[in-house]
Design a protein around this motif. Structure first.
Motif, mmCIF file in Angstrom:
data_model
loop_
_atom_site.group_PDB
_atom_site.id
_atom_site.type_symbol
_atom_site.label_atom_id
_atom_site.label_comp_id
_atom_site.label_asym_id
_atom_site.label_seq_id
_atom_site.Cartn_x
_atom_site.Cartn_y
_atom_site.Cartn_z
ATOM 1 N N LYS A 7 53.204 29.852 44.557
ATOM 2 C CA LYS A 7 52.202 29.390 43.603
ATOM 3 C C LYS A 7 50.836 30.002 43.906
ATOM 4 O O LYS A 7 50.117 30.431 42.998
ATOM 5 C CB LYS A 7 52.133 27.863 43.656
ATOM 6 N N GLU A 8 50.485 30.076 45.180
ATOM 7 C CA GLU A 8 49.188 30.628 45.570
ATOM 8 C C GLU A 8 49.114 32.121 45.256
ATOM 9 O O GLU A 8 48.068 32.624 44.818
ATOM 10 C CB GLU A 8 48.950 30.388 47.070
ATOM 11 N N GLU A 9 50.220 32.857 45.462
ATOM 12 C CA GLU A 9 50.252 34.291 45.145
ATOM 13 C C GLU A 9 50.029 34.528 43.649
ATOM 14 O O GLU A 9 49.305 35.449 43.249
ATOM 15 C CB GLU A 9 51.588 34.895 45.574
ATOM 16 N N ILE A 10 50.661 33.691 42.833
ATOM 17 C CA ILE A 10 50.512 33.824 41.377
ATOM 18 C C ILE A 10 49.069 33.536 40.965
ATOM 19 O O ILE A 10 48.468 34.263 40.159
ATOM 20 C CB ILE A 10 51.493 32.882 40.658
ATOM 21 N N LYS A 11 48.498 32.475 41.523
ATOM 22 C CA LYS A 11 47.121 32.119 41.190
ATOM 23 C C LYS A 11 46.152 33.236 41.588
ATOM 24 O O LYS A 11 45.238 33.587 40.830
ATOM 25 C CB LYS A 11 46.727 30.816 41.880
ATOM 26 N N LYS A 12 46.369 33.801 42.769
ATOM 27 C CA LYS A 12 45.492 34.871 43.239
ATOM 28 C C LYS A 12 45.542 36.068 42.296
ATOM 29 O O LYS A 12 44.521 36.679 41.984
ATOM 30 C CB LYS A 12 45.895 35.291 44.656
ATOM 31 N N TRP A 13 46.740 36.420 41.836
ATOM 32 C CA TRP A 13 46.865 37.551 40.902
ATOM 33 C C TRP A 13 46.152 37.247 39.584
ATOM 34 O O TRP A 13 45.419 38.088 39.049
ATOM 35 C CB TRP A 13 48.339 37.864 40.666
ATOM 36 N N LEU A 14 46.363 36.028 39.058
ATOM 37 C CA LEU A 14 45.712 35.660 37.799
ATOM 38 C C LEU A 14 44.193 35.629 37.934
ATOM 39 O O LEU A 14 43.461 35.980 36.994
ATOM 40 C CB LEU A 14 46.229 34.294 37.320
ATOM 41 N N ASP A 15 43.701 35.205 39.086
ATOM 42 C CA ASP A 15 42.252 35.156 39.304
ATOM 43 C C ASP A 15 41.604 36.531 39.148
ATOM 44 O O ASP A 15 40.415 36.634 38.824
ATOM 45 C CB ASP A 15 41.940 34.613 40.705
ATOM 46 N N ASP A 16 42.381 37.583 39.368
ATOM 47 C CA ASP A 16 41.839 38.944 39.298
ATOM 48 C C ASP A 16 41.912 39.544 37.895
ATOM 49 O O ASP A 16 41.504 40.687 37.688
ATOM 50 C CB ASP A 16 42.599 39.861 40.270
#
Length: 498
Positions: A280-289
């Motif tokens: 979940k954190e990996e997905i959020k980090k990608w979306l944040d960019d």
């Protein structure tokens, strides 16, 4: 009767409490909606306690784990879980109507569980809550018979929309009063005029259960059984399906309570068996960019999957469209089996050559998807979806428009509602059909069709996006005090206590 306390004052009479038993279908989507409805009830009115009876699926270990985590959780002091044993024989692949056979097999265990609840409530000296009724899932309506055995009132929890409910009643009426067999519409160009829909329904978007001779009798029996209950609670809201509510249910003697959208937006203790914090954190980090509203999210539900040729068409469409994408990619189970799709260890093996390298700057492939977290993210501007009802409600809540690509169940009708009836989505393929009820060859959706749908979905100033934003606001207002669903839920509580 009021009593004097030790200081000579007067204490209030003890509040009489009431218990309801909820019986959801065995599936995470149905159970999570049921848990949220229970939570809504006990938070709204402290007179209620709820016991939720959990049945199992022999091929779904994740669901079994989820049920176990629920029984160990403390979601609410007023919500209890009763975990029934796994019955391997309940899923007989030779049964013509697997769903009906499954529920009938579990009936004795449910009856035993109710008998124990009633015995404990009558034998306890602590004035436990009085068991007043059952609320059964739309597919568990045979359990109404068990409630009748104990003199309990029964209600239905319909986890799909009112549009599908009205079509189910219409098909049942056509069969019983006009002897119309809905299976005759298979492969026809007929358009059905149904009073609850503003526009004719093409036969090609009828749910598969109405086109399968082995299954349709069971679903029509659902409709007949619904009419024997005290009311139907529906996970929808008046503003979304106002035409259906006004044109069909005004003439229905059975009360219908639209109380949605009932959504699970927060994770709690009951989810610890599904914890995937790192992913979940990996997905959020990608979306944040990613820039705002720039990402198209592709996800087809817990049962949604495609063969390798179709996946290659999707990858071609994504690459050629040029849009940023987040794709929940699932491996199809072996043909003829009822198994949940799994993720790919190496997606490169089934996608077009070099696809991952060429799209590495704009796209991300994932397996499991935390759907509500993704839809809530400001980078997501569109959702390519199978049009499961929960997914539709979630997308509207977060104001994300849908490109409709239905797969099974009632999803073709849901997609028709969203795109044609309500103008809240765009089409990829409304009559796509890939389920175990259909023996037909699955037709390929071409890269050109997919790309056209994605480009239409991601238009920045489209009328559809404006309408979806408006419906998002209406969905939230419906749950507020004096909102349509808030008021409807109050009427349901009044019925319970009458």
């Amino acid at each position: 009767m009021e009593t004097e306390d030790c200081q000579g004052g007067t204490s209030k009479p003890e509040m009489e409490r009431s218990e309801l038993v909820f019986i959801p279908s065995p599936g995470i989507g149905h159970v999570t909606s049921t848990v949220e409805l229970a939570r809504l009830l006990v938070n709204r009115d402290e007179r209620f306690v709820v016991t939720i009876i959990l049945m199992k699926l022999p091929f779904d270990e994740k669901f079994t784990s989820y049920c176990k985590s629920l029984t160990e959780s403390t979601i609410s002091n007023n919500i209890k879980f009763l975990d029934l044993p796994l019955l391997e024989q309940a899923l007989d692949m030779k049964a013509k109507d697997i769903l009906a056979f499954y529920m009938e097999t579990y009936k004795p265990l449910v009856k035993e569980a109710l008998a124990q609840l009633i015995e404990s409530s009558t034998s306890s000296p602590d004035k436990p809550p009085r068991l007043i009724g059952l609320l059964v899932d739309m597919f568990c309506v045979t359990m109404v018979d068990v409630g009748n055995d104990f003199g309990l009132r029964s209600y239905v929890f319909f986890t799909s929309g009112v549009g599908y409910l009205s079509l189910l009643f219409s098909m049942q009426t056509m069969k019983d009063e006009q002897n119309v067999d809905s299976t005759q519409f298979k492969d026809s160009d007929t358009e059905l005029v149904i009073s609850s829909f503003a526009k004719p329904i093409p036969a090609r978007v009828l749910p598969s259960m109405f086109l399968n001779k082995d299954v349709v009798p069971g679903f029509l029996n659902f409709a007949r059984k619904y009419k024997q209950t005290k009311g139907i609670v529906v996970n929808t809201f008046l503003e979304l399906e106002s035409h259906v509510m006004s044109s069909f249910f005004d003439g229905l003697s059975l009360p219908v309570y639209p109380v949605g959208p009932i959504l699970k937006l927060q994770r709690d203790e009951g989810d610890k068996g599904l914890d995937r914090a790192r992913e979940k954190e990996e997905i959020k980090k990608w979306l944040d960019d990613q820039p705002p509203s720039s990402v198209v999210f592709l996800c087809f539900g817990s049962m949604g999957s495609f063969d390798e040729d179709q996946l290659k068409e999707i990858s071609k469409a994504l690459e050629h469209s040029g849009h940023r994408f987040l794709w929940s990619l699932r491996r199809a189970p072996p043909k003829g089996t009822i198994v949940f799709p799994s993720g790919y260890d190496n997606p490169q093996e089934i996608l077009t050559d070099g696809f991952l390298d060429r799209t590495s700057m704009v796209g991300k492939i994932i397996g499991w998807a935390p759907q509500t977290d993704i839809l809530a993210h400001p980078a997501v501007g569109g959702f390519v979806s199978h049009c499961g009802w929960n997914s539709i409600l979630e997308s509207l809540w977060f104001g994300v428009p849908i490109a409709a690509w239905p797969i099974d169940g009632e999803q073709q009708l849901n997609a028709f509602q969203m795109v044609v009836e309500l103008g809240l989505g765009v089409e990829i393929k409304l009559d796509y059909r890939k389920d175990f009820l259909s023996d037909d060859e699955v037709k390929m959706v071409t890269a050109e069709e997919i790309e056209r749908g994605i480009n239409s979905l991601m238009q920045s100033n489209s009328e559809i996006k404006r309408k979806v934003r408006e419906m998002s606001e209406k969905s939230k207002k419906a749950l507020m005090e004096s909102g349509s669903s808030h008021n409807s839920f109050g009427h349901f509580i009044d019925n319970l206590m009458s």
